[in-house]
Write an enzyme that holds these catalytic residues in place. Structure first.
Site, PDB file in Angstrom:
ATOM      1  N   GLY A 123      24.235  -4.103   2.439  1.00 16.72           N
ATOM      2  CA  GLY A 123      24.529  -4.907   3.634  1.00 16.72           C
ATOM      3  C   GLY A 123      24.167  -6.368   3.520  1.00 16.72           C
ATOM      4  N   ALA A 124      23.861  -6.829   2.303  1.00 15.46           N
ATOM      5  CA  ALA A 124      23.430  -8.225   2.144  1.00 15.46           C
ATOM      6  C   ALA A 124      24.589  -9.148   1.789  1.00 15.46           C
ATOM      7  CB  ALA A 124      22.340  -8.296   1.074  1.00 15.46           C
ATOM      8  N   GLY A 125      25.781  -8.577   1.647  1.00 17.83           N
ATOM      9  CA  GLY A 125      26.945  -9.405   1.326  1.00 17.83           C
ATOM     10  C   GLY A 125      26.970  -9.870  -0.121  1.00 17.83           C
ATOM     11  N   SER A 127      28.338  -7.931  -2.503  1.00 15.46           N
ATOM     12  CA  SER A 127      29.490  -7.251  -3.105  1.00 15.46           C
ATOM     13  C   SER A 127      29.157  -6.114  -4.052  1.00 15.46           C
ATOM     14  CB  SER A 127      30.385  -8.254  -3.818  1.00 15.46           C
ATOM     15  OG  SER A 127      30.920  -9.115  -2.871  1.00 15.46           O
ATOM     16  N   SER A 128      28.398  -5.153  -3.553  1.00 12.97           N
ATOM     17  CA  SER A 128      28.111  -3.970  -4.366  1.00 12.97           C
ATOM     18  C   SER A 128      29.387  -3.173  -4.621  1.00 12.97           C
ATOM     19  CB  SER A 128      27.061  -3.093  -3.675  1.00 12.97           C
ATOM     20  OG  SER A 128      27.436  -2.830  -2.351  1.00 12.97           O
ATOM     21  N   ASP A 173      35.364 -11.521  -4.930  1.00 13.52           N
ATOM     22  CA  ASP A 173      34.230 -10.656  -5.296  1.00 13.52           C
ATOM     23  C   ASP A 173      34.422 -10.047  -6.683  1.00 13.52           C
ATOM     24  OD1 ASP A 173      33.510 -11.300  -2.761  1.00 13.52           O
ATOM     25  OD2 ASP A 173      33.740  -9.292  -1.917  1.00 13.52           O
TER      26      ASP A 173
END
Length: 381
Positions: A123-125, A127-128, A173
């Protein structure tokens, strides 16, 4: 950090599948500047980071392919024919999507086993999902000698996200994760999907990410709404995308659109300009200007594009009085996630303590803080 992760994945694969795997590491990414410009065929400035997904892969003689998500302790097995998205699929759909998109190219795959784990904060942005997609396509390409180019691989990853995860993402991404360079960021032209590499020396400063640990529900619908606004105004201006518009062009149709839509489009035009100015400041080694552009970007995202939230604004505003922080802005789609901060190395310890306390007092919840380094893209290890 990643050595430990890679070791863990290798060990887990061997204990599950009893063979020696091929190992791929695919990084997450940050975006220094250029937010919401990607789907307007504009410019962005991403970089791969030293956190990511480690994936172990090897051929299998069994009737099905198996994937073990180590962090979740979940295993998914599937047949290679007639692959469909799972209705409640999370991580599974990213992997199934990549396999399906490879097959669409007429490539025949044999069964395989995968084990993977990551250290990208959720949720940290960062791009997992792109890191996972890239690790799978890169792994399959290496394992089966598919001779896919990196460009072909990122388009497979992007299509997997569109068709299996249902997210109409731009190419940034996947591109940043695949093509990242050590200590560098990429000035990416989202129209031509080509980039210029900028080696960055932040001198005595470093990048610090602060995660609000919130994700407001608005994000999906608001993202689609803004995309529609940009497309509608481009159509009105008779251009392909807002990347081709100037403020003068926009002013000509000002009376035909709402003030809110005018401001949103103005933000995109100005942000594209800022990305170019940011790259010039890097070439001039003007670190102070980099910070100023970060603040300007945040102001636009918050007041014109309206994709910030009280937690993000609070974190950015809390840095403005601190002389040892050159700039900060929200990073990513908005309504939560992270801020990116350019901070003097010697100030990090004090600032971490101070901002954690302030955030806790204000919102009665904790924020998370990460240091990141600009790193190499997807690769075999």
């Amino acid at each position: 950090m990643n050595k430990k992760l890679i070791k863990e994945v290798k060990k887990s694969f061997k204990s599950h599948f009893k063979t020696k795997p091929l190992i791929v590491f695919s990084p997450g990414r940050i975006n220094l500047i250029g937010e919401h410009t990607d789907y307007n065929e504009g410019f962005v400035f991403p970089a791969a980071i030293n956190k990511g997904i480690a994936l172990a892969i090897q051929k299998s003689t069994s009737k099905k392919s198996k994937v073990f998500a180590i962090n979740k302790e979940e295993i998914h097995e599937f047949s290679l024919d007639k692959i469909q998205p799972l209705e409640n699929g999370g991580w599974q759909n990213y992997i199934l999507g990549v396999v399906a998109e490879i097959q669409k190219k007429g490539i025949v795959l044999d069964n395989f086993n995968i084990a993977f784990a990551g250290n990208i904060p959720g949720g940290a942005g960062m791009s997992s999902s792109a890191a996972l997609e890239n690790s799978v396509v890169f792994g399959l390409n290496s394992l089966f000698n598919l001779s896919l180019s990196k460009k072909e691989m990122i388009l497979i990853s992007q299509n997997a996200e569109h068709n299996f995860a249902g997210v109409k993402c731009g190419i940034m991404d996947q591109y940043a994760s695949m093509f990242g360079k050590k200590e560098s960021a990429l000035l990416l032209d989202c129209r031509t999907v080509t980039s210029k590499t900028f080696k960055i020396d932040f001198n005595n400063y470093k990048l610090l990410l602060i995660n609000t640990n919130v994700k407001h529900d608005l994000s999906e619908s608001a993202y689609n709404n803004r995309r529609e606004v940009c497309e509608k105004v481009s159509h009105l201006l008779k251009i392909d995308a807002l990347r081709d518009a100037t403020r003068n062009d926009l002013d000509k149709v000002k009376s035909d659109i709402s003030e809110e839509d005018y401001q949103k489009c103005l933000y995109i035009i100005q942000e594209n300009e800022r990305v170019q100015l940011f790259s010039e400041a890097i070439e001039e080694n003007n670190i102070v200007s980099l910070g100023e552009y970060l603040y300007k970007s945040h102001n636009g995202l918050s007041t014109k594009y309206n994709v910030s939230c009280k937690e993000l604004d609070f974190l950015v505003d809390s840095t403005r009085e601190n002389q040892k922080i050159l700039g900060a802005r929200m990073m990513g789609g908005g309504f939560g996630g992270c801020t990116i901060n350019l901070i003097l190395k010697s100030e990090v310890k004090n600032f971490k303590k101070d901002i954690s306390q302030k955030f806790q007092n204000k919102f009665n919840r904790a924020c998370s803080i990460y240091s990141v380094k600009l790193s190499k893209g997807t690769r075999k290890v």
